[in-house]
Design an enzyme around this catalytic site. Structure first.
Site, PDB file in Angstrom:
ATOM      1  N   ASP A   1      49.920 -11.064 -31.827  1.00 35.89           N
ATOM      2  CA  ASP A   1      49.322  -9.742 -31.663  1.00 35.89           C
ATOM      3  C   ASP A   1      49.785  -9.133 -30.339  1.00 35.89           C
ATOM      4  O   ASP A   1      50.950  -9.271 -29.981  1.00 35.89           O
ATOM      5  CB  ASP A   1      47.791  -9.872 -31.726  1.00 35.89           C
TER       6      ASP A   1
ATOM      7  N   ASP B   1      35.189 -16.148 -21.790  1.00 31.39           N
ATOM      8  CA  ASP B   1      34.894 -16.897 -23.013  1.00 31.39           C
ATOM      9  C   ASP B   1      36.109 -17.643 -23.562  1.00 31.39           C
ATOM     10  O   ASP B   1      35.951 -18.563 -24.376  1.00 31.39           O
ATOM     11  CB  ASP B   1      34.382 -15.952 -24.102  1.00 31.39           C
TER      12      ASP B   1
ATOM     13  N   HIS C   1      43.568  -5.334 -28.588  1.00 32.99           N
ATOM     14  CA  HIS C   1      43.553  -5.740 -29.994  1.00 32.99           C
ATOM     15  C   HIS C   1      43.718  -7.247 -30.157  1.00 32.99           C
ATOM     16  O   HIS C   1      42.986  -7.892 -30.919  1.00 32.99           O
ATOM     17  CB  HIS C   1      44.660  -4.990 -30.715  1.00 32.99           C
TER      18      HIS C   1
ATOM     19  N   ASN D   1      45.203  -0.710 -43.387  1.00 31.38           N
ATOM     20  CA  ASN D   1      44.093   0.228 -43.217  1.00 31.38           C
ATOM     21  C   ASN D   1      44.342   1.621 -43.769  1.00 31.38           C
ATOM     22  O   ASN D   1      43.591   2.537 -43.466  1.00 31.38           O
ATOM     23  CB  ASN D   1      43.771   0.382 -41.720  1.00 31.38           C
TER      24      ASN D   1
ATOM     25  N   ALA E   1      51.818  -8.721 -45.511  1.00 26.81           N
ATOM     26  CA  ALA E   1      50.764  -9.346 -46.317  1.00 26.81           C
ATOM     27  C   ALA E   1      51.065  -9.281 -47.807  1.00 26.81           C
ATOM     28  O   ALA E   1      50.476 -10.026 -48.590  1.00 26.81           O
ATOM     29  CB  ALA E   1      49.411  -8.682 -46.032  1.00 26.81           C
TER      30      ALA E   1
ATOM     31  N   SER F   1      42.273  -5.718 -39.623  1.00 30.80           N
ATOM     32  CA  SER F   1      42.631  -6.579 -38.491  1.00 30.80           C
ATOM     33  C   SER F   1      41.469  -7.446 -38.054  1.00 30.80           C
ATOM     34  O   SER F   1      41.668  -8.545 -37.549  1.00 30.80           O
ATOM     35  CB  SER F   1      43.091  -5.729 -37.299  1.00 30.80           C
TER      36      SER F   1
END
Length: 439
Positions: free
Chosen positions: A191, A200, A223, A321, A330, A388
């Site tokens: 990405d 985190d 992103h 999207n 994909a 996403s």
């Protein structure tokens, strides 16, 4: 049906001649080509391209050699050969393109070739689509909601979920009830990179690599950090709710798109090669370029995906999207296409739909509307929407399946993922097997 690739017949599939009109579309391609080679005859294939089409000499790029990949992909007079994938990214002069076509058709060591795409994460307007005729996007952000604020979206948002302890996405895939953590399993997210200082995530990043010239893996977009957080955010984040599906997975962050949200097919292939070399069991790619109805999948990316699966790794990718057909890559049969669901577990209006073509179906669905996850400092967290956001939910589930059955092959992991999905009362072309579920 049309294809943007050309080459020989392999495994009963016909790779048609490239539609030369697509090469004239603005801002769609880099001018270079992806060449799929017979793994046993790669040297011979490159020599044929050099002698017959003037393709510059190739330098081999091994998966772990990220810096070499960036340097070679940046130089127009050098070709990059990824021997573990059997793919080369080559430059060719405009007056030599016909020679490249001929070589791809006649040389037995060359399986297929296709133009290298330019890809983007930024939202592309409808006006841009009219100008280019083909608008590759690697996008998924809050603008999706703004562009699709309709009654259908309101329905997709659904009833309120109590997200004080776990995000609604984790509850929907039942990660809040799963005792598996992903410990010892590598997940690669290709990405815009990652915030390497995120409180985190920093301690669990097992490896990073940037394939973007002049930019480090540090995420200047957000992103990539968001997607990594959904796949593998911790069980006890700095601020609740918990948002990561596989909280003890080891994270591989590959930067294949720039801070401005742009990249190329070659950078993605370099990232896949690197992820394999680092031992990733699943590669998550929240990216995609829209395709036209009836357009065939990329034979280069499909064969790469087959080789990745044979190596024991699954690739999951965002369906897209734009509400149209499942996006590239994909739409490849060997890559899992993930659709986005809203809080009512209805498919999101923006989520792409399947076609009745090989590989162009939706395989599975996951939460993709109003998803909270990590964001680069100092913001720390952000809520956004898109396929996403659905994709790393599925990647996290695959990580848990791999922990549960360490010896499982990639096809076995896929079978368990699909068979374990929660069936939804919606057409399979919208949601595939249904809502992904943790084991």
């Amino acid at each position: 049906m049309t294809s943007e690739s050309f080459g020989r017949r392999e495994r009963g599939e016909q790779f048609e001649l490239c539609d030369q009109s697509v090469l004239k579309r603005e801002n769609a391609y880099t001018g270079r080509y992806l060449v799929l080679l017979d793994p046993q005859e790669g040297k011979r294939g490159m020599e044929a391209l050099r002698s017959r089409a003037g393709v510059p000499g190739a330098e081999q790029v091994r998966g772990a050699e990220a810096e070499s990949a960036v340097r070679i992909l940046e130089e127009p007079d050098v070709s990059a050969l990824f021997p573990d994938l059997g793919v080369a990214v080559v430059g060719v002069a405009p007056d030599q393109r016909e020679a490249l076509v001929t070589a791809a058709q006649e040389e037995s060591s060359i399986i297929a070739a296709e133009p290298e795409r330019l890809v983007y994460i930024s939202t592309i307007t409808d006006q841009s689509r009219e100008v280019t005729g083909y608008y590759p996007t690697y996008r998924s952000d809050e603008d999706v909601l703004e562009r699709h604020t309709t009654a259908a979206m309101a329905a997709a948002l659904g009833p309120a979920w109590d997200e004080s302890d776990h995000t609604w996405g984790l509850q929907a895939v039942r990660a809040n009830h799963c005792r598996l953590t992903g410990q010892g399993v590598m997940v690669a997210v290709l990405d815009t990179g990652v915030d390497t200082n995120h409180p985190d995530l920093a301690a669990r990043i097992a490896g990073t690599a940037s394939f973007v010239p002049g930019q480090s893996v540090q995420d200047g977009n957000g992103h990539g950090t968001h997607c990594i957080g959904t796949a593998a955010g911790p069980a006890d984040p700095q601020q609740r709710p918990r948002y990561g599906v596989a909280p003890e997975a080891r994270i591989l962050a590959g930067k294949v798109l720039s801070n401005q949200g742009s990249g190329s097919d070659g950078q993605i292939l370099a990232g896949i090669s690197w992820a394999l070399s680092q031992g990733a069991r699943v590669i998550s790619m929240s990216l995609g370029a829209p395709v036209s109805p009836g357009q065939l999948f990329s034979p280069v990316f499909e064969t790469v995906a087959q080789r990745v699966v044979a190596a024991g790794t699954l690739i999951v990718a965002a369906a897209g999207n734009d509400g149209g057909p499942v996006n590239h890559p994909a739409n490849c049969p060997s890559i899992l296409a993930v659709a986005a669901l809203g809080k009512a577990l209805h498919v999101a209006p923006f989520s792409c739909r399947g076609q009745s073509l090989a590989g162009a179906e939706i395989n599975i669905a996951a939460p993709g509307v109003e998803v909270r996850s990590a964001w680069p400092m100092p913001q720390v967290y952000k809520t956004i929407s898109g396929t996403s956001m659905a994709t790393p939910h599925v990647a996290g589930i695959v990580v848990l399946l791999a922990q549960m059955e360490p010896g499982a092959t990639a096809p076995e992991l896929k079978k368990r993922l699909i068979s374990g999905a929660y069936r939804l009362p919606q057409p399979p072309e919208n949601v595939g097997a249904g809502l992904g579920q943790t084991p």
